[in-house]
Design an enzyme around this catalytic site. Structure first.
Site, PDB file in Angstrom:
ATOM      1  N   GLY A   1       0.808  -1.217   0.000  1.00 45.20           N
ATOM      2  CA  GLY A   1       0.000   0.000   0.000  1.00 45.20           C
ATOM      3  C   GLY A   1       0.839   1.265   0.000  1.00 45.20           C
ATOM      4  O   GLY A   1       1.965   1.290  -0.512  1.00 45.20           O
TER       5      GLY A   1
ATOM      6  N   VAL B   1       0.601  -3.952   6.656  1.00 45.22           N
ATOM      7  CA  VAL B   1      -0.813  -4.079   6.301  1.00 45.22           C
ATOM      8  C   VAL B   1      -1.623  -2.991   7.005  1.00 45.22           C
ATOM      9  O   VAL B   1      -1.143  -2.338   7.932  1.00 45.22           O
ATOM     10  CB  VAL B   1      -1.348  -5.479   6.688  1.00 45.22           C
TER      11      VAL B   1
ATOM     12  N   CYS C   1      -4.486   8.391   8.795  1.00 47.38           N
ATOM     13  CA  CYS C   1      -3.750   8.093  10.035  1.00 47.38           C
ATOM     14  C   CYS C   1      -4.187   8.865  11.277  1.00 47.38           C
ATOM     15  O   CYS C   1      -4.427   8.254  12.320  1.00 47.38           O
ATOM     16  CB  CYS C   1      -2.262   8.330   9.811  1.00 47.38           C
TER      17      CYS C   1
ATOM     18  N   PHE D   1      -7.025  14.595   0.603  1.00 48.12           N
ATOM     19  CA  PHE D   1      -6.929  15.112   1.978  1.00 48.12           C
ATOM     20  C   PHE D   1      -5.781  16.101   2.145  1.00 48.12           C
ATOM     21  O   PHE D   1      -5.728  16.833   3.120  1.00 48.12           O
ATOM     22  CB  PHE D   1      -6.844  13.961   2.991  1.00 48.12           C
ATOM     23  N   LYS D   2      -4.866  16.127   1.180  1.00 49.86           N
ATOM     24  CA  LYS D   2      -3.808  17.138   1.133  1.00 49.86           C
ATOM     25  C   LYS D   2      -3.270  17.152  -0.287  1.00 49.86           C
ATOM     26  O   LYS D   2      -3.639  16.292  -1.094  1.00 49.86           O
ATOM     27  CB  LYS D   2      -2.698  16.838   2.154  1.00 49.86           C
TER      28      LYS D   2
END
Ligand SMILES: NC(=O)c1ccc[n+]([C@@H]2O[C@H](COP(=O)([O-])OP(=O)(O)OC[C@H]3O[C@@H](n4cnc5c(N)ncnc54)[C@H](O)[C@@H]3O)[C@@H](O)[C@H]2O)c1
Ligand SMILES: O=c1ccn([C@@H]2O[C@H](COP(=O)(O)OP(=O)(O)O[C@H]3O[C@H](CO)[C@@H](O)[C@H](O)[C@H]3O)[C@@H](O)[C@H]2O)c(=O)[nH]1
Length: 495
Positions: free
Chosen positions: A20, A96, A282, A344-345
């Protein structure tokens, strides 16, 4: 094949489980910096692996494509063969996802550890030699103990004698700057109980990271430090966002306040940009995780303290969007609203927990037709995120535009949600000319030249700023409106 003299593990092959946003860039960097090592990234998601092996990577990150191209097929490999990856490597990273639980005990706060647990079980199933297992994922404190127990219990049941050394090596990269962060990290953190195992990983990192930036701690300090780093960063954003609300009421300017306090070397200038909210996969998840852990240990006051950082973040999104609706005469029904930015940014196509979600949802619930323009986000990802949050989308109300012109043409308002650099370069006069009047602009990032926009004719609302004046110092709202105060049609305008 090089082998560690004491641990007996082979040192030249690394496997990472999870391809990812973290696994991909992190392992690509190791492959680039350590040509002597072979790095295999495995994932159960076939489509993701196919894209890593193509010219269209599954994630956008500046500089990533170049590194992948330089290493892929030489010492960097992407595969769905998890079994083979585990069998052949003695150093295994677990990268993960660890999302917030959506059901059961701890729902909405605790980390969902089923993926990390499944990594432990899969390693137990396929490992034929001793291995170093490294937690790269962000996990609650004591997760290493859980992984160790899964591995040792299975080993004992099988009557084996393999060793598993568990290390914690949290990742601190930020999206949009991941490759730079990985190239020159402020620090690398390695937590563990076995100094030899710690040294193995430290030696890998020392291929490009100065030794004095490689910090070693015990396992639990390392696991907890990752959650605390994110909580402290997010806390700064929530703190300045709370001040932005006060600035709007008082005539102070949040940018000036941030500069004034940020020059104090004890405070520092970073992470003081007021915004619609802190988004991303996060911050919220990790703070909620911290809240849950505090509660587990009976520390209700500590939990409440950190919960407030998330609550402030939610409040900020609602306050920002409410102001848009109020300013547009308290209704946006059937009004076209152009939303610039959905990520988101900037410099990422990631939409996880993006503030755009709630902004668009509130506007659509009030009847608006939202036209989004984002240079990188694809509509499928945006729709998936709405669905993940159980937010219904009427497809006639959410349109993804191919250009900013298309999004703004005939719109009542422009709403800047993401701070993409290109938004600074637009010809706002020509956008203004084709908009409904009065033409509103809400800058959720404080990134545009507000006086110049007022000069063009926009009614500008910027986060944490009172009334914006033209470059000649003229007020943008007619006197009779500001005198009328916060009546409905004046849009509840504050000083
Ligand atoms: N995204 C960031 O910027 C960032 C930065 C630092 C730390 N982290 C942390 O790193 C971890 C990973 O985050 P991410 O953003 O890369 O997540 P992600 O969802 O982008 O990637 C995780 C991948 O793991 C795969 N996976 C899950 N279980 C698996 C299994 N048992 N076998 C094989 N593959 C499996 C999934 O298919 C997925 O592709 C999380 O704990 C996150 O909190 C993320
Ligand atoms: O002054 C600021 C700084 C950030 N943000 C917002 O905060 C969010 C998070 O930004 P940032 O921290 O730059 O990006 P992330 O990729 O979420 O990175 C954070 O989360 C990662 C995942 O754990 C960590 O590895 C990184 O160290 C940590 O910075 C974004 O919505 C930003 O727009 C602000 O609103 N104002």
């Amino acid at each position: 094949m090089a082998e560690h003299a004491k641990l007996g593990v082979r040192l030249n092959r690394i496997c990472c489980i999870g391809a990812g946003y973290v696994g991909g860039p992190t392992m690509a960097t190791i492959a680039l910096k350590c040509p002597q090592l072979e790095v295999v990234i495995v994932d159960m998601n076939e489509d993701r692996i196919k894209r890593w092996n193509s010219d269209e990577l599954p994630i956008y990150e500046p500089g990533l494509m170049e590194v992948v191209k330089a290493c892929c097929g030489k010492n960097l490999f992407f595969s769905t063969d998890v079994k083979k990856g585990i069998e052949e490597a003695d150093i295994i990273f677990a990268s993960v996802n660890t999302p917030t639980k959506t059901q059961g005990v701890g729902k909405g706060r605790a980390a969902d550890l089923r993926f990390i647990e499944s990594v432990g079980r899969t390693i137990a199933q396929y490992a034929s030699r001793s291995k170093i297992v490294i937690e790269k994922s962000t996990v609650p404190i004591k997760t290493a103990e859980a992984i160790a127990r899964v591995l040792s219990a299975n080993e004992a049941a099988a009557g084996g004698s393999k060793n598993f050394w568990i290390l914690s090596n949290p990742e601190f990269l930020a999206e949009g700057t991941a490759m730079k962060d990985l190239d020159a990290p402020d620090r690398v953190l390695i937590g563990g109980q076995d100094q030899d195992a710690i040294q193995v990983l430290a030696d890998v990192c020392a291929n490009w990271v100065p030794r004095d930036r490689i910090l070693t701690t015990n396992l639990w300090s390392s696991e907890l430090s990752k959650l605390v780093a994110n909580a402290m960063l997010a806390q700064r954003v929530s703190s300045i966002n709370s001040i932005s609300r006060l600035c709007e009421r008082t005539g102070a300017d949040v940018k000036e306040v941030a500069r004034a306090i940020g020059t104090d070397s004890r405070i520092g200038p970073k992470f003081l940009n007021a915004s619609v909210d802190f988004g991303g996969s996060c911050f919220q998840k990790d703070i909620l995780n911290l809240v849950y852990i505090c509660q587990q240990f009976g520390l209700e006051e500590c939990a409440a303290y950190w919960q407030q950082v998330v609550d402030m973040n939610d409040y900020q999104k609602i306050a920002f969007t409410s102001k848009i609706i109020q300013s547009l005469f308290n209704t946006v029904t059937k009004k076209k609203i152009a939303v610039l930015g959905f990520a988101f940014k900037k410099d990422t196509g990631d939409v996880r927990e993006t503030p755009a979600l709630m902004v668009c949802d509130m506007l659509m619930k009030d009847g608006a037709i939202v036209h989004v323009y984002d240079p990188k986000v694809v509509i499928e990802d945006a729709l998936t995120e709405f669905k993940y949050h159980d937010l219904e989308v009427n497809k006639n109300q959410l349109i993804f535009s191919k250009s900013p012109q298309e999004a703004c043409d005939g719109a009542h308002a422009i709403v800047v949600v993401t701070e993409w650099d290109e938004f600074k370069t637009y010809d706002y006069k020509s956008l203004y000319d084709k908009m409904m009047k009065p033409a509103f602009l809400f800058d959720g990032r404080n990134m545009l030249d507000h006086a110049a926009l007022v000069d063009i004719g926009f009614e500008v609302h910027a986060l944490g700023k009172g009334q914006i004046k033209s470059s000649g110092g003229q007020s943008q709202i007619p006197d009779f409106v500001t005198r009328a105060g916060s009546g409905l049609l004046s849009g509840g305008y504050s000083p």
